[in-house]
Design an enzyme around this catalytic site. Structure first.
Site, PDB file in Angstrom:
ATOM      1  N   GLU A 290       0.849  -1.189   0.000  1.00 39.23           N
ATOM      2  CA  GLU A 290       0.000   0.000   0.000  1.00 39.23           C
ATOM      3  C   GLU A 290       0.886   1.241   0.000  1.00 39.23           C
ATOM      4  O   GLU A 290       0.412   2.348   0.209  1.00 39.23           O
ATOM      5  CB  GLU A 290      -0.981  -0.007   1.171  1.00 39.23           C
ATOM      6  CG  GLU A 290      -0.353  -0.192   2.528  1.00 39.23           C
ATOM      7  CD  GLU A 290      -1.395  -0.400   3.605  1.00 39.23           C
ATOM      8  OE1 GLU A 290      -2.187   0.521   3.842  1.00 39.23           O
ATOM      9  OE2 GLU A 290      -1.406  -1.483   4.225  1.00 39.23           O
TER      10      GLU A 290
ATOM     11  N   CYS B   3      -3.635  -3.414   4.031  1.00 38.06           N
ATOM     12  CA  CYS B   3      -2.760  -4.471   4.582  1.00 38.06           C
ATOM     13  C   CYS B   3      -3.161  -5.871   4.133  1.00 38.06           C
ATOM     14  O   CYS B   3      -2.444  -6.834   4.400  1.00 38.06           O
ATOM     15  CB  CYS B   3      -2.746  -4.404   6.105  1.00 38.06           C
ATOM     16  SG  CYS B   3      -2.302  -2.782   6.712  1.00 38.06           S
TER      17      CYS B   3
ATOM     18  N   THR C 186       2.638   3.819  15.783  1.00 34.85           N
ATOM     19  CA  THR C 186       2.287   2.544  15.122  1.00 34.85           C
ATOM     20  C   THR C 186       2.861   2.492  13.700  1.00 34.85           C
ATOM     21  O   THR C 186       2.309   1.826  12.827  1.00 34.85           O
ATOM     22  CB  THR C 186       0.752   2.310  15.098  1.00 34.85           C
ATOM     23  OG1 THR C 186       0.124   3.352  14.342  1.00 34.85           O
ATOM     24  CG2 THR C 186       0.173   2.295  16.493  1.00 34.85           C
TER      25      THR C 186
ATOM     26  N   HIS D  50      -3.261 -10.103  12.025  1.00 35.74           N
ATOM     27  CA  HIS D  50      -2.642  -8.889  11.482  1.00 35.74           C
ATOM     28  C   HIS D  50      -2.278  -8.001  12.679  1.00 35.74           C
ATOM     29  O   HIS D  50      -3.128  -7.745  13.536  1.00 35.74           O
ATOM     30  CB  HIS D  50      -3.628  -8.167  10.557  1.00 35.74           C
ATOM     31  CG  HIS D  50      -3.163  -6.803  10.178  1.00 35.74           C
ATOM     32  ND1 HIS D  50      -1.976  -6.589   9.502  1.00 35.74           N
ATOM     33  CD2 HIS D  50      -3.681  -5.565  10.400  1.00 35.74           C
ATOM     34  CE1 HIS D  50      -1.803  -5.289   9.308  1.00 35.74           C
ATOM     35  NE2 HIS D  50      -2.822  -4.640   9.860  1.00 35.74           N
TER      36      HIS D  50
ATOM     37  N   LYS E 256      -6.723  -7.787  21.926  1.00 32.31           N
ATOM     38  CA  LYS E 256      -8.111  -7.358  21.670  1.00 32.31           C
ATOM     39  C   LYS E 256      -8.794  -8.342  20.722  1.00 32.31           C
ATOM     40  O   LYS E 256      -9.940  -8.710  20.915  1.00 32.31           O
ATOM     41  CB  LYS E 256      -8.119  -5.974  20.998  1.00 32.31           C
ATOM     42  CG  LYS E 256      -7.804  -4.797  21.894  1.00 32.31           C
ATOM     43  CD  LYS E 256      -7.829  -3.538  21.032  1.00 32.31           C
ATOM     44  CE  LYS E 256      -7.293  -2.323  21.747  1.00 32.31           C
ATOM     45  NZ  LYS E 256      -8.196  -1.776  22.733  1.00 32.31           N
TER      46      LYS E 256
HETATM   47  N1  CAA Z   1       0.013   3.262  30.508  1.00 32.66           N
HETATM   48  C1  CAA Z   1      -0.477   2.115  29.964  1.00 32.66           C
HETATM   49  N2  CAA Z   1      -1.456   2.108  29.023  1.00 32.66           N
HETATM   50  C2  CAA Z   1      -1.943   3.287  28.600  1.00 32.66           C
HETATM   51  C3  CAA Z   1      -1.473   4.511  29.117  1.00 32.66           C
HETATM   52  C4  CAA Z   1      -0.453   4.473  30.109  1.00 32.66           C
HETATM   53  N3  CAA Z   1       0.041   5.583  30.643  1.00 32.66           N
HETATM   54  N4  CAA Z   1      -2.138   5.506  28.503  1.00 32.66           N
HETATM   55  C5  CAA Z   1      -3.003   4.921  27.623  1.00 32.66           C
HETATM   56  N5  CAA Z   1      -2.878   3.594  27.695  1.00 32.66           N
HETATM   57  C6  CAA Z   1      -3.587   2.578  26.913  1.00 32.66           C
HETATM   58  C7  CAA Z   1      -5.050   2.897  26.686  1.00 32.66           C
HETATM   59  O1  CAA Z   1      -5.842   2.505  27.796  1.00 32.66           O
HETATM   60  C8  CAA Z   1      -5.336   2.096  25.427  1.00 32.66           C
HETATM   61  O2  CAA Z   1      -5.524   0.751  25.765  1.00 32.66           O
HETATM   62  P1  CAA Z   1      -6.858  -0.016  25.266  1.00 32.66           P
HETATM   63  O3  CAA Z   1      -6.845   0.084  23.760  1.00 32.66           O
HETATM   64  O4  CAA Z   1      -6.697  -1.396  25.776  1.00 32.66           O
HETATM   65  O5  CAA Z   1      -7.996   0.727  25.855  1.00 32.66           O
HETATM   66  C9  CAA Z   1      -4.039   2.176  24.662  1.00 32.66           C
HETATM   67  O6  CAA Z   1      -3.039   2.590  25.608  1.00 32.66           O
HETATM   68  C10 CAA Z   1      -4.068   3.183  23.515  1.00 32.66           C
HETATM   69  O7  CAA Z   1      -4.521   4.390  24.041  1.00 32.66           O
HETATM   70  P2  CAA Z   1      -5.528   5.300  23.196  1.00 32.66           P
HETATM   71  O8  CAA Z   1      -6.634   4.463  22.643  1.00 32.66           O
HETATM   72  O9  CAA Z   1      -5.868   6.499  23.991  1.00 32.66           O
HETATM   73  O10 CAA Z   1      -4.513   5.690  22.010  1.00 32.66           O
HETATM   74  P3  CAA Z   1      -4.662   6.708  20.871  1.00 32.66           P
HETATM   75  O11 CAA Z   1      -6.022   7.300  20.801  1.00 32.66           O
HETATM   76  O12 CAA Z   1      -3.531   7.637  20.999  1.00 32.66           O
HETATM   77  O13 CAA Z   1      -4.468   5.837  19.540  1.00 32.66           O
HETATM   78  C11 CAA Z   1      -4.477   4.104  17.957  1.00 32.66           C
HETATM   79  C12 CAA Z   1      -4.295   4.443  19.430  1.00 32.66           C
HETATM   80  C13 CAA Z   1      -5.928   4.363  17.550  1.00 32.66           C
HETATM   81  C14 CAA Z   1      -4.155   2.640  17.726  1.00 32.66           C
HETATM   82  C15 CAA Z   1      -3.510   5.004  17.107  1.00 32.66           C
HETATM   83  O14 CAA Z   1      -2.186   4.696  17.424  1.00 32.66           O
HETATM   84  C16 CAA Z   1      -3.722   4.891  15.611  1.00 32.66           C
HETATM   85  O15 CAA Z   1      -4.565   5.575  15.036  1.00 32.66           O
HETATM   86  N6  CAA Z   1      -2.908   4.005  14.931  1.00 32.66           N
HETATM   87  C17 CAA Z   1      -3.004   3.806  13.485  1.00 32.66           C
HETATM   88  C18 CAA Z   1      -4.223   3.002  13.091  1.00 32.66           C
HETATM   89  C19 CAA Z   1      -4.153   1.544  13.487  1.00 32.66           C
HETATM   90  O16 CAA Z   1      -3.106   0.976  13.708  1.00 32.66           O
HETATM   91  N7  CAA Z   1      -5.342   0.900  13.535  1.00 32.66           N
HETATM   92  C20 CAA Z   1      -5.404  -0.517  13.831  1.00 32.66           C
HETATM   93  C21 CAA Z   1      -6.621  -1.162  13.167  1.00 32.66           C
HETATM   94  S1  CAA Z   1      -6.615  -0.816  11.419  1.00 32.66           S
HETATM   95  C22 CAA Z   1      -5.470  -1.929  10.808  1.00 32.66           C
HETATM   96  O17 CAA Z   1      -5.120  -2.887  11.426  1.00 32.66           O
HETATM   97  C23 CAA Z   1      -4.881  -1.639   9.450  1.00 32.66           C
HETATM   98  C24 CAA Z   1      -3.521  -1.080   9.634  1.00 32.66           C
HETATM   99  O18 CAA Z   1      -2.534  -1.814   9.678  1.00 32.66           O
HETATM  100  C25 CAA Z   1      -3.389   0.359   9.760  1.00 32.66           C
END
Ligand code: CAA
Length: 412
Positions: free
Chosen positions: A82, A114, A157, A245, A254
């Site tokens: 991609e 992906c 990520t 994945h 999860k």
């Molecule tokens: N200590 C420990 N854990 C902590 C923490 C701390 N101080 N602060 C936060 N966390 C935890 C949260 O509780 C959360 O855990 P859960 O998911 O179990 O609830 C985790 O850390 C992440 O925190 P947030 O959800 O607040 O994180 P975020 O909003 O900053 O974003 C994300 C996380 C959405 C994955 C972001 O990194 C993102 O957008 N990534 C790119 C998209 C992605 O990877 N999507 C995955 C599905 S799509 C896919 O698989 C296709 C692909 O390859 C892209």
């Protein structure tokens, strides 16, 4: 009946790696959010010489060397990516040239975020099953540089790398029997990259929801097809290991929980239900069956199309169990979205092959960089992409040297 499989696997990562604790510190985030919350420890960072082509070539060369594969036997080359480099010319064409493959080879690029390498793998398996291969082998590669905006939630990520797989009916590491695949497609806006953008746009939380929704949808269909072909209801407990994945380590937990609760909701007997409700057993199952597949991904980050196959390689390398003859569950997800749940059976040579490949030593050889150097490399990649000239090859290659007359040049 011919049973095709993966005969050799090669993995390539760029030279550089950034610890996520350093990124967290620079972004004013608690490091535990990245290392525990996302479950990733380091991300591989591409340099200006790297792109989807060079990473693919390096992974393929490693698969040829480890599997003792003669490149002239490749009759089908499919590159899933991609982060392609041209709207018309496929990454596969550049890769074909750099690898010096036979002219009598079909080659093309696949795209569905992906999922693209899985599209390639299924195509290669069917090519062999149909008898079209006529003794030739397929080379399927997933290759990408995952990129989000600096300082964005997606930034931790990121990652970069490629996984190459030689697909044939000879001396397999894993085989794909019965063609049992659960497919699931839903048009969603969770993650995409407009044609004029180098960075992906993502609705992060929605993308996780879409991933989990697709997982249940694909698994339900896998169960339906499996019931038709093998009889009985396929369950996660049937798998000695499961590879998902992995955009970031935590998603596998999860995913595993989501599948277990899907099974609980759909349990057909009270015995099944009691077993599935046992959380302790679920955690043990996760540690034994899923966690080995996360060891390499946690150290490399998201490599998009290759991510599932990196988890598979990691499972073969790190599982403490003797997996010979065992069935593994595999889940591929591509945003946008397309997903498949399917299975493979581990063959005698597989774990020995993975130990010989010694991919953890490859990661130990990476150069650890700090955040200013990571940001410099991102700029240097953009500058090389915009270069209307060619720089000399420094080092061994393969390297992307720039574009002359709007044509990309590679060497090595
Ligand atoms: N200590 C420990 N854990 C902590 C923490 C701390 N101080 N602060 C936060 N966390 C935890 C949260 O509780 C959360 O855990 P859960 O998911 O179990 O609830 C985790 O850390 C992440 O925190 P947030 O959800 O607040 O994180 P975020 O909003 O900053 O974003 C994300 C996380 C959405 C994955 C972001 O990194 C993102 O957008 N990534 C790119 C998209 C992605 O990877 N999507 C995955 C599905 S799509 C896919 O698989 C296709 C692909 O390859 C892209």
């Amino acid at each position: 009946m011919t049973i095709p499989g993966i005969q050799a696997i090669g993995i390539a990562v760029p030279q550089f790696t950034l610890p996520l604790t350093a990124l967290a510190e620079a972004r004013g985030v608690d490091p535990a959010k990245y290392t525990e919350g996302l479950g990733t420890h380091r991300m591989s960072v591409a340099g200006p010489d790297d792109d989807a082509v060079t990473l693919a070539v390096r992974a393929a060369r490693q698969s040829f060397a480890l599997g003792n594969i003669d490149p002239s036997t490749i009759g089908l080359l499919i590159v899933g990516t991609e982060t392609g480099v041209d709207h018309s010319k496929p990454v596969a064409a550049f890769v074909h040239g750099l690898l010096g493959l036979s002219w009598n080879c079909r080659s093309f690029e696949t795209k569905h975020a992906c999922f693209a390498a899985t599209a390639g793998l299924q195509n290669a398996l069917d090519w062999i099953r149909a008898g079209s291969a006529r003794g030739k082998k397929a080379l399927v590669i997933g290759t990408d540089i995952a990129r989000y905006g600096l300082g964005s939630p997606g930034e931790p990520t990121q990652g970069a790398g490629a996984v190459a797989m030689v697909v044939s009916e000879e001396q397999p590491l894993v085989t794909f029997e019965d063609s049992i695949v659960g497919s699931f497609t839903r048009d969603v806006a969770d993650f995409w990259r407009p044609l004029d953008s180098t960075e992906a746009i993502v609705d992060g939380q929605k993308s996780v929801d879409c991933y989990l929704h697709a997982l249940a949808g694909a698994f339900r269909e896998y169960q339906r097809v499996s019931r038709e072909v093998r009889g009985g209801t396929a369950r996660t407990a049937d798998f000695a290991a499961m590879a998902y994945h992995v955009p970031y380590g935590k998603i596998a937990l999860k995913a595993h929980r989501h599948l277990r609760s899907y099974e609980t909701e759909n349990a057909t007997s009270s015995r099944d239900l009691a077993r599935l409700r046992n959380d302790e057993e679920s955690l043990v199952a996760y540690e034994e069956r899923v966690a080995p597949g996360l060891v390499l991904p946690r150290q490399i980050g998201n490599i998009y199309t290759g991510a599932l196959y990196l988890a598979l390689a990691s499972t073969l390398l790190m599982s403490q169990r003797d997996l010979e003859g065992a069935r593994l569950g595999l889940f591929s997800y591509g945003s946008g979205s397309c997903a498949e749940f399917f299975d493979c059976t581990v063959c005698e040579m597989a774990q020995g092959y993975a130990r010989q490949a010694n991919w953890t030593a490859m990661l130990d050889r990476q150069t650890v960089i700090d955040v200013p150097e990571y940001e410099r490399l991102v700029r240097a990649r953009d500058e090389r992409a915009a270069l209307r000239d060619v720089v000399p090859l420094a080092g061994e290659g393969p390297a992307f040297l720039g574009s002359r007359d709007r044509y990309r040049h590679y060497e090595g």
